[in-house]
Structures are given as structure tokens and as C-alpha cells.
Design an enzyme around this catalytic site. Sequence first.
Site, PDB file in Angstrom:
ATOM      1  N   GLU A   1      16.831  -4.648 -14.082  1.00 27.29           N
ATOM      2  CA  GLU A   1      16.397  -5.821 -14.838  1.00 27.29           C
ATOM      3  C   GLU A   1      16.675  -5.671 -16.345  1.00 27.29           C
ATOM      4  O   GLU A   1      17.155  -6.600 -16.984  1.00 27.29           O
ATOM      5  CB  GLU A   1      14.900  -6.049 -14.561  1.00 27.29           C
ATOM      6  CG  GLU A   1      14.222  -7.083 -15.440  1.00 27.29           C
ATOM      7  CD  GLU A   1      14.747  -8.497 -15.265  1.00 27.29           C
ATOM      8  OE1 GLU A   1      15.310  -8.806 -14.196  1.00 27.29           O
ATOM      9  OE2 GLU A   1      14.600  -9.297 -16.213  1.00 27.29           O
TER      10      GLU A   1
ATOM     11  N   GLN B   1      10.497 -17.187 -10.777  1.00 26.66           N
ATOM     12  CA  GLN B   1      11.862 -17.699 -10.863  1.00 26.66           C
ATOM     13  C   GLN B   1      11.987 -18.833 -11.878  1.00 26.66           C
ATOM     14  O   GLN B   1      13.098 -19.179 -12.287  1.00 26.66           O
ATOM     15  CB  GLN B   1      12.326 -18.176  -9.485  1.00 26.66           C
ATOM     16  CG  GLN B   1      11.606 -19.414  -8.972  1.00 26.66           C
ATOM     17  CD  GLN B   1      11.981 -19.766  -7.548  1.00 26.66           C
ATOM     18  OE1 GLN B   1      11.443 -19.215  -6.599  1.00 26.66           O
ATOM     19  NE2 GLN B   1      12.895 -20.707  -7.388  1.00 26.66           N
TER      20      GLN B   1
ATOM     21  N   CYS C   1      15.277 -18.791  -5.765  1.00 27.73           N
ATOM     22  CA  CYS C   1      14.383 -18.096  -4.835  1.00 27.73           C
ATOM     23  C   CYS C   1      15.137 -17.057  -4.014  1.00 27.73           C
ATOM     24  O   CYS C   1      14.656 -15.960  -3.782  1.00 27.73           O
ATOM     25  CB  CYS C   1      13.725 -19.106  -3.900  1.00 27.73           C
ATOM     26  SG  CYS C   1      14.901 -20.085  -2.945  1.00 27.73           S
TER      27      CYS C   1
ATOM     28  N   HIS D   1      13.154 -22.602   1.172  1.00 27.86           N
ATOM     29  CA  HIS D   1      12.711 -21.567   0.241  1.00 27.86           C
ATOM     30  C   HIS D   1      12.971 -20.198   0.879  1.00 27.86           C
ATOM     31  O   HIS D   1      12.937 -20.069   2.098  1.00 27.86           O
ATOM     32  CB  HIS D   1      11.216 -21.770  -0.009  1.00 27.86           C
ATOM     33  CG  HIS D   1      10.681 -21.039  -1.202  1.00 27.86           C
ATOM     34  ND1 HIS D   1      11.385 -20.860  -2.371  1.00 27.86           N
ATOM     35  CD2 HIS D   1       9.470 -20.466  -1.410  1.00 27.86           C
ATOM     36  CE1 HIS D   1      10.627 -20.202  -3.228  1.00 27.86           C
ATOM     37  NE2 HIS D   1       9.466 -19.939  -2.678  1.00 27.86           N
TER      38      HIS D   1
ATOM     39  N   GLU E   1       0.815  -1.217   0.000  1.00 32.22           N
ATOM     40  CA  GLU E   1       0.000   0.000   0.000  1.00 32.22           C
ATOM     41  C   GLU E   1       0.846   1.264   0.000  1.00 32.22           C
ATOM     42  O   GLU E   1       0.366   2.337  -0.346  1.00 32.22           O
ATOM     43  CB  GLU E   1      -0.956  -0.004   1.205  1.00 32.22           C
ATOM     44  CG  GLU E   1      -2.070  -1.016   1.026  1.00 32.22           C
ATOM     45  CD  GLU E   1      -2.860  -1.264   2.293  1.00 32.22           C
ATOM     46  OE1 GLU E   1      -2.598  -0.591   3.321  1.00 32.22           O
ATOM     47  OE2 GLU E   1      -3.729  -2.154   2.247  1.00 32.22           O
TER      48      GLU E   1
ATOM     49  N   ASN F   1       5.800 -14.434  -2.749  1.00 30.07           N
ATOM     50  CA  ASN F   1       6.507 -15.585  -3.309  1.00 30.07           C
ATOM     51  C   ASN F   1       7.074 -15.209  -4.683  1.00 30.07           C
ATOM     52  O   ASN F   1       6.828 -14.102  -5.181  1.00 30.07           O
ATOM     53  CB  ASN F   1       5.523 -16.765  -3.403  1.00 30.07           C
ATOM     54  CG  ASN F   1       6.230 -18.102  -3.516  1.00 30.07           C
ATOM     55  OD1 ASN F   1       7.460 -18.187  -3.552  1.00 30.07           O
ATOM     56  ND2 ASN F   1       5.451 -19.173  -3.581  1.00 30.07           N
TER      57      ASN F   1
END
Length: 360
Positions: free
Chosen positions: A194, A123, A129, A275, A113, A297
Site C-alpha cells: 500500500e 473503497q 470492490c 459486489h 483470530e 466488506n
Amino acid sequence: MKISIAALVGSLLGASALVPNQGYTYDEFLGTFNKKASSRSRQLFETRLGEALAHNSQEPKPSYLKGINEFSDVEAPPMGRKVSPGLKAKNNAGTYKPQMKFDDLPTEVDWREAGVVSPVKNQGGCGSCYAFATTATVESHIALETGLLFDLSPQQVVACSPNDDHCGGFGGCMGSIPELVYDYLIDAGGYAEEWSFPYVSYDGSTNGTCKSGDDLLVKAGITGYVKLEPNNAQDVMTALAEVGPLAVNVDASNWHNYESGVFNYESYDDMDLNHVVVLVGYGTDKDSGLDYWLVRNSWSPTFGEAGYIRLLRDPVDDTPCGVDTKPQDGTGCDGEGTQYPCGACGVVFDVSYPTGAFIA
Ligand SMILES: *[C@@H]1O[C@H](CO)[C@@H](O)[C@H](O)[C@H]1NC(C)=O
């Protein structure tokens, strides 16, 4: 209770996870998720469908629903790491000193928020991960510090961050841990975005090629990190409220068919932390009244609640603990013994966040 409708959740996201009805078929599954048929795939799908139908029809109503998603016909979702709290930090790993009083914490925190959480990533079949969780955590801390939210490069981490002591795996697509990533980032000067270091490890067949020096277009970085005292649930809540998102290690062994609701972990006797994910908040579910941790995740937005899972949050002074006898399992830091992680999926055991976030 019977789930009578194969409701598409969040249909804007494309092939979304769904809660199956009794008549849901393998062919429908293949169509929805654009999958190819095979006998192994059908077998796994039928097993998972049976599990989901049985789980969802329990009385009393379970705290969360199981569904069908793109992982319903694959062996195990990609994870690839084990936890290593004994690891000696190379660069200044600081300790956490809460500023806020526990009684003054907000009843609910959701960093999405505040606009400091980037979209959920995927992934793929690479055990990266740790790279995705650390990248998302750093992105949020850079945004909190500077007001600018970047998509930074998990590929840089997969290709470049060393893992000489085999902590949480062997590095690359074979797992590692956030602490080693922070160390690497401090040494490397920071993160590329990225676009300038895109993800090529999706299918797990390559770790990518590391870049350094002038080839690495560093956009943002960190100068240190903090590791919370293991299993201190009160500190985890406080840090989440006052500092921001946190990288955490969890046992995600039974997450593959999580669909929605508050995941009630039942495997304390046989924990297997495997993980790395990001804690981005906590709260109380309005329907069930259950307290939860909000977890991001890296299995695409089709997993769970638009890429997120909510884990049962126990009272901070009454958080159950379990036993993880397999921290090595070919993966824990060399020489590591049995661990005793606490909280659902071990969520309050190994918790960290970066410090000194800056834009280059
Ligand atoms: C990726 O890196 C790890 C660690 O060095 C190595 O074990 C693995 O074989 C590499 N994978 C590929 C596809 O090169």
C-alpha cells in the site's frame, strides 16, 4: 421492541454507525458523520431512518438491526461489478478438492483470530470492490503461507488489471472480478505494498496510473488460483475451514443500512449480484441461534459490525437459490445469460482463492 438508545457502537472507530431512536434527527446525523446538508441528502436520510425504525421495532424481533451510517444519505453504496462464472480462466484456475471431512469441520471459523486478516478498508466512491476483496484475500493467503501480514495495494489492481471482456464492469473504478485480478497478478509478478502504490481512486474520479517493471515494487505474489464449483455450500464451508478466506460475489443491494445481527436475505426472485467481498468465517449467533457466514466488506469500519456483515447460512443440503436476470446489465462478461446463484445474497455462487502465495 423499541430501541430506546442511540447507542454508539465501537466508538473507538470514530464516526461509527448507530442504531437510531425515535427522536434521532437529521442535524444529529450531519454532526455525527460530518456531512453537509442538502435536500436530497435529507430526503434519503429520512427514508432510511424510517426504514430502520420500522424494521427494528418489528415483532417478533428481526434477526438483524438496521442502523444509520455514513451511507445513510447517499444514493447507493459503491459496488461496481457483476459476476461471471462462465469466464474462461486464462491462467491455471485449479479445482477444489476438499481434504477435511464435512462432519469434522469446526463449528466456528473466524480467520481474524489467527491474525491473518488486515484491517477493513474503504473503497470510497470508486467501483473497486473487486480490487479490495481480492487484495484482502491474497493478503490473508500470504499471511497463512508465510506468517507475515502485509497491506497490499488495491490501487495497483484498479490501475493495472485489464478487463477486456467486460466482466463485472469495465475495469478501473467501473468494476471487475477476482478471477481477472489473479490472472493479472500472476502476469505482473505480484503486488506492491500500500505505501508504495497508495490509493488515489477514493472519490472515483481517477483509476490511478499503472506501474510496471522497475517502478513496481513487488512485495508478494501468487502463482495460481482455485475456483470452487458454483453453489456448492458444503465445499464453501470446507474450504473456509481448511484453506482460509475466500473471495465471493454477492448481491449487496440492501446492505446499506445493515447495523448488526444475522442478515436475512429476502430477494431470491430478484437477485442482482453486484459486489465482491471476503468470506472470513462462519458460525452460529449466540442470541438468535442462527447460523451465519462472516463477511468482510470494504465500506470502512463504520459499516455494520466494525466493517463486517453476517449473512444467514442455510443448511448446506438445503440452500435456497435465486434468479439473476441481469448479469449483463451493461456489466457481466460479454455474452452471459441468466444465472442461478444460491445462498443468502448468492454467497456460495462464485467463490475463489489464490494459491502459491509467496514473498518476493
Ligand atoms: C477507468 O477505467 C475504465 C475502464 O477502462 C474507464 O471506462 C473509465 O472511464 C476510467 N475512469 C477514469 C476516471 O479515467
